[in-house]
Design a protein around this motif. Structure first.
Motif, PDB file in Angstrom:
ATOM      1  N   ARG A 154     -46.124 -11.507  53.588  1.00 55.41           N
ATOM      2  CA  ARG A 154     -45.704 -11.729  52.333  1.00 55.41           C
ATOM      3  C   ARG A 154     -45.460 -10.281  51.346  1.00 55.41           C
ATOM      4  NH1 ARG A 154     -44.200 -16.886  51.760  1.00 55.41           N
ATOM      5  NH2 ARG A 154     -45.432 -18.480  52.799  1.00 55.41           N
ATOM      6  N   ALA A 155     -46.808  -9.651  51.529  1.00 56.57           N
ATOM      7  CA  ALA A 155     -46.845  -8.381  50.793  1.00 56.57           C
ATOM      8  C   ALA A 155     -45.777  -7.348  51.036  1.00 56.57           C
ATOM      9  CB  ALA A 155     -48.326  -7.914  50.771  1.00 56.57           C
ATOM     10  N   THR A 156     -45.501  -7.317  52.199  1.00 58.25           N
ATOM     11  CA  THR A 156     -44.346  -6.427  52.814  1.00 58.25           C
ATOM     12  C   THR A 156     -43.083  -6.942  52.657  1.00 58.25           C
ATOM     13  OG1 THR A 156     -44.944  -7.160  54.858  1.00 58.25           O
ATOM     14  CG2 THR A 156     -45.940  -5.148  54.213  1.00 58.25           C
ATOM     15  N   GLY A 157     -42.830  -8.071  52.220  1.00 57.54           N
ATOM     16  CA  GLY A 157     -41.407  -8.978  52.087  1.00 57.54           C
ATOM     17  C   GLY A 157     -41.036  -9.273  53.464  1.00 57.54           C
ATOM     18  N   VAL A 158     -41.694  -9.092  54.418  1.00 56.28           N
ATOM     19  CA  VAL A 158     -41.188  -9.576  55.889  1.00 56.28           C
ATOM     20  C   VAL A 158     -41.026 -11.107  56.072  1.00 56.28           C
ATOM     21  CG1 VAL A 158     -41.803  -9.705  58.386  1.00 56.28           C
ATOM     22  CG2 VAL A 158     -42.249  -7.540  57.065  1.00 56.28           C
ATOM     23  N   ILE A 159     -41.880 -11.918  55.287  1.00 53.28           N
ATOM     24  CA  ILE A 159     -41.618 -13.109  54.791  1.00 53.28           C
ATOM     25  C   ILE A 159     -41.447 -13.526  53.608  1.00 53.28           C
ATOM     26  CG2 ILE A 159     -42.389 -13.975  57.137  1.00 53.28           C
ATOM     27  CD1 ILE A 159     -44.813 -15.309  55.671  1.00 53.28           C
ATOM     28  N   GLU A 160     -40.667 -14.423  52.954  1.00 58.40           N
ATOM     29  CA  GLU A 160     -40.559 -14.490  51.573  1.00 58.40           C
ATOM     30  C   GLU A 160     -41.742 -15.609  51.026  1.00 58.40           C
ATOM     31  OE1 GLU A 160     -36.843 -15.576  50.429  1.00 58.40           O
ATOM     32  OE2 GLU A 160     -35.827 -13.568  51.050  1.00 58.40           O
ATOM     33  N   PHE A 208     -47.502  -6.230  68.414  1.00 59.93           N
ATOM     34  CA  PHE A 208     -46.756  -7.299  67.717  1.00 59.93           C
ATOM     35  C   PHE A 208     -45.327  -7.653  68.329  1.00 59.93           C
ATOM     36  CE2 PHE A 208     -43.609  -8.001  64.598  1.00 59.93           C
ATOM     37  CZ  PHE A 208     -43.632  -9.133  64.067  1.00 59.93           C
ATOM     38  N   SER A 209     -44.812  -6.673  68.873  1.00 54.10           N
ATOM     39  CA  SER A 209     -43.513  -6.974  69.552  1.00 54.10           C
ATOM     40  C   SER A 209     -43.649  -7.733  70.936  1.00 54.10           C
ATOM     41  CB  SER A 209     -42.773  -5.388  69.950  1.00 54.10           C
ATOM     42  OG  SER A 209     -41.782  -5.796  70.592  1.00 54.10           O
ATOM     43  N   HIS A 210     -44.555  -7.376  71.559  1.00 51.72           N
ATOM     44  CA  HIS A 210     -45.090  -8.042  72.921  1.00 51.72           C
ATOM     45  C   HIS A 210     -45.440  -9.663  72.652  1.00 51.72           C
ATOM     46  CE1 HIS A 210     -44.598  -4.413  74.839  1.00 51.72           C
ATOM     47  NE2 HIS A 210     -46.113  -3.950  74.773  1.00 51.72           N
ATOM     48  N   SER A 211     -46.111  -9.838  71.501  1.00 54.24           N
ATOM     49  CA  SER A 211     -46.416 -11.070  70.981  1.00 54.24           C
ATOM     50  C   SER A 211     -45.282 -12.042  70.837  1.00 54.24           C
ATOM     51  CB  SER A 211     -47.256 -11.186  69.619  1.00 54.24           C
ATOM     52  OG  SER A 211     -48.390 -10.715  69.883  1.00 54.24           O
ATOM     53  N   LEU A 212     -44.178 -11.511  70.061  1.00 54.57           N
ATOM     54  CA  LEU A 212     -43.046 -12.056  69.988  1.00 54.57           C
ATOM     55  C   LEU A 212     -42.524 -12.423  71.217  1.00 54.57           C
ATOM     56  CD1 LEU A 212     -41.420 -10.152  66.961  1.00 54.57           C
ATOM     57  CD2 LEU A 212     -42.348 -12.546  66.980  1.00 54.57           C
ATOM     58  N   ILE A 270     -43.824 -12.970  74.097  1.00 51.41           N
ATOM     59  CA  ILE A 270     -44.590 -14.113  74.854  1.00 51.41           C
ATOM     60  C   ILE A 270     -44.108 -15.485  74.057  1.00 51.41           C
ATOM     61  CG2 ILE A 270     -47.020 -14.880  75.300  1.00 51.41           C
ATOM     62  CD1 ILE A 270     -47.740 -11.923  75.485  1.00 51.41           C
ATOM     63  N   LEU A 271     -44.051 -15.238  72.781  1.00 50.95           N
ATOM     64  CA  LEU A 271     -43.884 -16.672  72.402  1.00 50.95           C
ATOM     65  C   LEU A 271     -42.349 -17.055  72.258  1.00 50.95           C
ATOM     66  CD1 LEU A 271     -45.561 -15.909  68.765  1.00 50.95           C
ATOM     67  CD2 LEU A 271     -46.285 -17.603  70.485  1.00 50.95           C
ATOM     68  N   HIS A 272     -41.701 -16.320  72.973  1.00 56.17           N
ATOM     69  CA  HIS A 272     -40.049 -16.460  73.142  1.00 56.17           C
ATOM     70  C   HIS A 272     -39.365 -16.954  71.744  1.00 56.17           C
ATOM     71  CE1 HIS A 272     -40.565 -16.284  77.457  1.00 56.17           C
ATOM     72  NE2 HIS A 272     -41.603 -17.062  77.366  1.00 56.17           N
ATOM     73  N   SER A 273     -40.030 -16.191  70.856  1.00 58.12           N
ATOM     74  CA  SER A 273     -39.345 -16.792  69.400  1.00 58.12           C
ATOM     75  C   SER A 273     -38.336 -15.729  68.732  1.00 58.12           C
ATOM     76  CB  SER A 273     -40.557 -16.962  68.428  1.00 58.12           C
ATOM     77  OG  SER A 273     -41.077 -15.759  68.360  1.00 58.12           O
ATOM     78  N   SER A 274     -38.014 -14.736  69.651  1.00 56.91           N
ATOM     79  CA  SER A 274     -37.208 -13.879  68.925  1.00 56.91           C
ATOM     80  C   SER A 274     -36.195 -13.413  70.062  1.00 56.91           C
ATOM     81  CB  SER A 274     -37.677 -12.661  68.513  1.00 56.91           C
ATOM     82  OG  SER A 274     -36.953 -11.526  68.297  1.00 56.91           O
ATOM     83  N   GLU A 326     -43.353 -18.913  60.596  1.00 59.27           N
ATOM     84  CA  GLU A 326     -44.847 -19.263  61.466  1.00 59.27           C
ATOM     85  C   GLU A 326     -44.959 -18.564  62.569  1.00 59.27           C
ATOM     86  OE1 GLU A 326     -42.802 -22.861  60.979  1.00 59.27           O
ATOM     87  OE2 GLU A 326     -43.550 -23.676  62.886  1.00 59.27           O
ATOM     88  N   ASP A 327     -43.758 -18.234  63.175  1.00 62.98           N
ATOM     89  CA  ASP A 327     -43.966 -17.510  64.480  1.00 62.98           C
ATOM     90  C   ASP A 327     -44.385 -16.217  64.316  1.00 62.98           C
ATOM     91  OD1 ASP A 327     -43.349 -19.842  66.093  1.00 62.98           O
ATOM     92  OD2 ASP A 327     -41.272 -19.369  66.308  1.00 62.98           O
ATOM     93  N   LEU A 328     -43.610 -15.484  63.323  1.00 64.89           N
ATOM     94  CA  LEU A 328     -44.080 -14.202  62.992  1.00 64.89           C
ATOM     95  C   LEU A 328     -45.500 -13.901  62.727  1.00 64.89           C
ATOM     96  CD1 LEU A 328     -42.066 -11.246  61.390  1.00 64.89           C
ATOM     97  CD2 LEU A 328     -44.075 -12.097  60.348  1.00 64.89           C
ATOM     98  N   ILE A 329     -46.045 -15.050  61.756  1.00 62.13           N
ATOM     99  CA  ILE A 329     -47.415 -14.931  61.328  1.00 62.13           C
ATOM    100  C   ILE A 329     -48.466 -15.189  62.837  1.00 62.13           C
ATOM    101  CG2 ILE A 329     -49.320 -16.204  60.208  1.00 62.13           C
ATOM    102  CD1 ILE A 329     -46.904 -17.053  58.180  1.00 62.13           C
TER     103      ILE A 329
END
Ligand SMILES: [Zn+2]
Length: 368
Positions: free
Chosen positions: A362-368, A270-274, A276-280, A327-330
């Motif tokens: 959403r279930a984990t509250g990572v996004i609202e 998941f961290s590698h994906s972020l 690659i997306l340069h979103s974080s 949306e980037d996190l998903i």
């Protein structure tokens, strides 16, 4: 532009793991505590590494520790050269290797955070000289591990290189690093909880080799950090020492396992994906921490304990706190299994669709 050949070059530098024997390489001298930087001479002498030395550092880490290490070594008659490295890319590793060929040091010292240690680790392994790890931050578990993370290709590669022959970790030096690096290191250690769960899953469902000892060592580091979370606050050297020793144990766990398996699972994908997306703009361990909340939920494990511990040390637990759009996190969660199809994790098993990823977030509250 990186060619196919450059990728093959990197991958060929991996110590083969398909051999019939199990290969473990461990650090021989580890000096941890306050003011230990002055022990660098003793360590070099005890290991018989006299002659010349090459220091790999960044501009900042050179000020914080590199110059002092150089002075200490030069005072005992060792010829020392310093090479500045900013990133651990294929290109910079080749530059270090060329310097090794020209200067012929008998030891390489990686002085700095992750990238400097990674660059020293991989280039020294490929040139068959030992390296010493002198960390100036606690941002991730590369301090003692035999693996180097190389950037600048289509995706990050974790390459089996060599374990440091010695580690000199000075708490006084580390205490000068930004607090965010400590939070990142905690996230990277806590993430081992789900890395081990993924490894157990791969063992039970894909008959993958599983090392009980190395898995226990990684989990013990997680437990240590979770139980001592209260000590990990700015200005408390005891907390830094807990984290430092936990990170070293994680590195040793990887050496014993012969791979990054005990320390890197779905949360790392998941961290590698972020990345690659340069979103974080968050640090590696901060991303892995949030990834571990999501992965623990998918494993039906105690994800709330992971989240609460991360929150108590001030680590990000939501997309907003990571500085990532929902949306980037998903998207990062959805594309994570494709980063390493061969590393079976809960994400490979469940093969989540985009809507499922959103539900988990959403279930984990990572996004609202
Ligand atoms: Zn990590």
């Amino acid at each position: 532009m990186f060619t196919y050949e450059s990728k093959v070059w990197l991958l060929n530098s991996v110590i083969t793991l398909s051999s019939p024997y199990h290969y473990m390489q461990l650090p021989r001298e580890v000096v941890v505590g306050k003011g230990t930087i002055t022990c660098v001479n003793e360590v070099v002498q005890r290991l018989g590494l006299v002659g010349s030395a090459l220091i790999i550092a960044g501009r900042k880490s050179n000020e914080v520790a590199g110059k002092q290490v150089r002075d200490l070594l030069e005072n005992t008659g060792i010829d020392v050269n310093t090479l500045f490295v900013e990133r651990a890319t294929f290109k910079e590793i080749l530059t270090v290797e060329n310097k090794i060929k020209a200067w012929k040091p008998c030891v390489l010292l990686g002085v700095g955070g992750g990238t400097k240690i990674d660059a020293a680790k991989l280039s020294s392994a490929r040139q068959n000289i030992p390296f010493l790890s002198v960390p100036t931050t606690l941002s991730h578990d590369g301090i003692a591990s035999p693996l180097a993370s190389v950037k600048g290709l289509d995706k990050p590669y974790s390459i089996m290189s060599q374990a440091p022959l010695g580690i000199v970790a000075d708490i006084d030096v580390i205490a000068k690093a930004p607090w965010s690096s400590v939070i990142s290191g905690c996230g990277d250690v806590i993430a081992k909880f789900t890395a081990v769960k993924d490894w157990q899953l791969a063992h039970s469902e894909k008959n993958e080799y599983y090392g009980e000892y190395s898995a226990s060592l990684a989990l013990m580091s997680t437990k240590l950090v979770i139980e001592n979370a209260k000590l990990i606050c700015d200005g408390n050297d005891e907390g830094l020492r807990v984290l430092l020793e936990a990170l070293i144990s994680c590195g040793v766990a990887m050496s014993i396992a012969g791979s990054s398996r005990p320390c890197s699972g779905s949360e790392h994908l998941f961290s590698h994906s972020l990345d690659i997306l340069h979103s974080s703009s968050a640090m590696h361990g901060e991303q892995c921490g949030v990834g571990s909340i999501l992965a623990a939920y998918l494993h039906k494990a105690n994800w709330k304990r992971i989240r609460n511990t991360l929150r108590s040390i001030g680590a990000p637990v939501t997309a907003g706190e990571l500085g990532v759009k929902d949306e980037d996190l998903i998207k990062a969660l959805e594309m994570a299994p494709a980063i390493r199809p061969e590393r079976y994790t809960i994400l490979h098993k469940l093969n989540l669709r985009r809507e499922d990823c959103e539900k988990v977030a959403r279930a984990t509250g990572v996004i609202e």
